[in-house]
Design an enzyme around this catalytic site. Structure first.
Site, mmCIF file in Angstrom:
data_model
loop_
_atom_site.group_PDB
_atom_site.id
_atom_site.type_symbol
_atom_site.label_atom_id
_atom_site.label_comp_id
_atom_site.label_asym_id
_atom_site.label_seq_id
_atom_site.Cartn_x
_atom_site.Cartn_y
_atom_site.Cartn_z
ATOM 1 N N THR A 143 -1.799 -16.390 -8.680
ATOM 2 C CA THR A 143 -1.660 -15.377 -7.634
ATOM 3 C C THR A 143 -2.463 -14.116 -7.930
ATOM 4 O OG1 THR A 143 -0.057 -14.248 -6.211
ATOM 5 C CG2 THR A 143 0.455 -14.333 -8.560
ATOM 6 N N GLU A 203 -1.628 -0.444 4.901
ATOM 7 C CA GLU A 203 -0.522 -1.091 4.203
ATOM 8 C C GLU A 203 0.365 -1.898 5.147
ATOM 9 O OE1 GLU A 203 -1.006 -1.745 0.998
ATOM 10 O OE2 GLU A 203 1.083 -1.293 0.591
#
Ligand SMILES: *[C@@H]1O[C@H](CO)[C@@H](O)[C@H](O)[C@H]1NC(C)=O
Length: 540
Positions: free
Chosen positions: A528, A401
């Site tokens: 997106t 992450e």
């Protein structure tokens, strides 16, 4: 792109707490990196990429594409069996949640991928389902999140409309289903339009579709206010009704001319929150990750969508890209060939990069291709290469992450310490795969194709469950450290699509991203969430 945490509860208190939480989470990360090192899993990513050895046979492109199609069918079967019509499957326990309004987020978000994969039975199943939806009936709370429903559901439906009326005209020809798709697209556009009834015209984050009322929050994120032009613009162009695009453009105006001056700490780079009454930007902390990411992405993509209308958006994107090169991007010591993107806070930068921000590599490459600027292409490639270094040195071959790095060597200077992992989960994020897709399109260098494939094989190895695909807890544990039991809809919309398209040759895909430097221009643009939309302006 920015994504809210899934809670299954859309009540106002929960959501604002939740939004604050994820923001605070990132800020806390940036403010106290030292603490991150102590409390979070901490492991080195070295300098010499060596892919973990795997038993899988070498596949050519045709073989790879077939594996992706199988993976799609496997996950579709699991979702259909346990959760069809619900938003999200928990792929370990096979439970279901409605965390995006209960409109079947996974089914709808899978639609454009199912079309491109030629899975007509799945396409018809999804179109049948969409025809039954009533957008005023929200499940799991009373409100829907405007940003998420725009980029996932709304864009998926518009994209399906474009694809089925274009290169896939022979698929799902039922005129009843197509009319229903059109009607639902317009109704959803009207529903989402309820968010813009604010003093400034900046949309609020959440809408009650039944009452056509937004929540009462005083601010929204820059991403939520600035990721609308493609979807609302396309609906206006399809329906020939300008009311949708007018809403999106009015909101965007505040972001194109940000006030006050200190909310733009570097030219073109803004803070992350915007006041819905005044349109003022409320802070000067930002990044190419959560809360702002797709605002920058859409400055460029709006221009690709309609180059005659949105030249001024491209100008702003170029200013932001230039500032990023001069002030934000940096290289871990010993590796000038790898670029990572810092977060900023007023005048300072912090060397931490969130997984969401990896999309920027592809965005730089795309911008470089359409403006014929090799500096921008190369810069994007150096981000794609940094992602390769991170993925190839973890035990699973998947990325974390967050990464941090040190641009200057202090102390021992072991090259293996140049990059550090500070958040070891892999949440099935697509952004690196997206960037490698653009890198491949710009260079045709098989390295990017192979990296994308290696990552997908790692997903098959560590994330696959009996009913789909799950995030994993620790990219640097030999077994992945266990599964998170979450399969967000972007596994279908983005992960599988970008991996597949990276293996797919041009003559099969008119919607491919094109390198306009070779004379072939872009007649489609991906939103997106990787839903391709038909370009209306002069293609660039
Ligand atoms: C290409 O992009 C770089 C980085 O933004 C910029 O400095 C340069 O002026 C651009 N080149 C041209 C020819 O526009």
């Amino acid at each position: 792109m920015w994504r809210a945490e899934s809670t299954g509860d859309l009540t106002e208190t929960k959501e604002s707490a939740m939004r604050g939480l994820s923001r605070r989470f990132l800020l806390a990360f940036c403010a106290s990196l030292a603490l991150c090192y102590i409390f979070l899993l901490h492991s080195s990513v070295g300098s010499l990429p060596v892919a973990p050895s795997r038993e899988r046979p070498h596949l050519d492109q045709e073989g790879r594409k077939a594996v992706v199609l199988d993976a799609f069918q496997h996950a579709w079967n699991g979702y259909s069996k346990y959760c069809f019509g619900r938003d999200t499957l928990h792929p370990v326990t096979n439970g279901c949640v409605d965390d995006f309004g209960g409109y079947g987020a996974t089914a709808i978000d899978a639609l454009s991928t199912a079309i491109i994969f030629g899975k007509e039975d799945v396409v018809v199943q999804i179109l049948d389902f969409i025809a039954t939806l009533d957008w005023t009936k929200v499940k799991g709370g009373a409100r829907i999140q405007v940003f998420e429903v725009t980029i996932r559901h709304f864009a998926a439906i518009i994209s399906a409309w474009d694809l089925l009326n274009g290169p896939f005209a022979s698929m799902a020809q039922s005129s009843t289903l197509r009319q229903a798709l059109y009607d639902q697209m317009v109704k959803l556009g009207d529903t989402l339009s309820c968010a813009f009834d604010t003093p400034s015209g900046i949309p609020r984050g959440w809408v009650d579709p039944k009452a056509c009322e937004s929540d009462l929050a005083t601010s929204n994120t820059v991403a939520a206010a600035g990721t609308l032009i493609l979807e609302f613009g396309r609906l206006s162009d399809i329906t020939k009704d300008s009311k949708y695009v007018r809403l999106a453009r009015r909101a965007e105006e505040y972001l194109l001319r940000p006030e006050p001056a200190d909310s733009e700490p570097f030219p073109g780079l803004l803070g992350s929150t915007v006041d819905v009454s005044s349109g003022e930007i409320l802070d000067s902390s930002g990044s190419w990750g959560a809360s702002a990411d797709s605002f920058y992405e859409y400055l460029l993509k709006a221009y690709i969508y309609d180059s005659e209308q949105y030249g001024s958006y491209l100008e702003r994107w170029l200013v932001a890209a230039d500032s990023t090169i001069t002030s934000i991007g940096s290289h871990p010591y010993g590796h000038p060939e790898w670029t990572l993107l810092s977060t900023w806070n007023g005048e300072d930068v912090n060397h931490i990069m969130e997984s969401l921000a990896w999309f920027a590599g592809g965005n730089f490459i795309l911008g470089g291709m359409v403006t014929a600027n090799q500096t921008l292409v190369d810069y994007g490639l150096s981000i794609a290469d940094a992602a390769g270094a991170v993925y190839q040195k973890t035990k699973t071959g998947l990325g974390p992450e967050f990464v941090t790095w040190d641009p200057i060597c202090h102390g021992s200077c072991k090259p293996d310490d140049a990059l550090q992992i500070v958040g070891a989960q892999f949440r099935l994020r697509p952004e690196v795969l997206e960037t490698w897709y653009y890198a491949y399109r710009a260079t045709k260098n098989p390295k990017y194709r192979d990296w994308s494939w290696a990552a997908f094989e790692a997903i098959l190895e560590y994330c696959r469950t009996d009913s789909g695909f799950s995030g994993i807890v620790n990219v640097n544990a030999a077994d992945g450290g266990g599964k998170t039991d979450v399969q967000e809809s972007f596994v279908f919309a983005e992960v599988m699509k970008y991996v597949y398209l990276t293996q797919l040759e041009d003559d099969h895909a008119p919607f491919h991203v094109q390198d306009s430097r070779t004379g072939v221009t872009n007649t489609w643009v991906f939103n997106t969430e990787a839903h391709p939309l038909k370009v209306v302006g002069k293609p660039v």
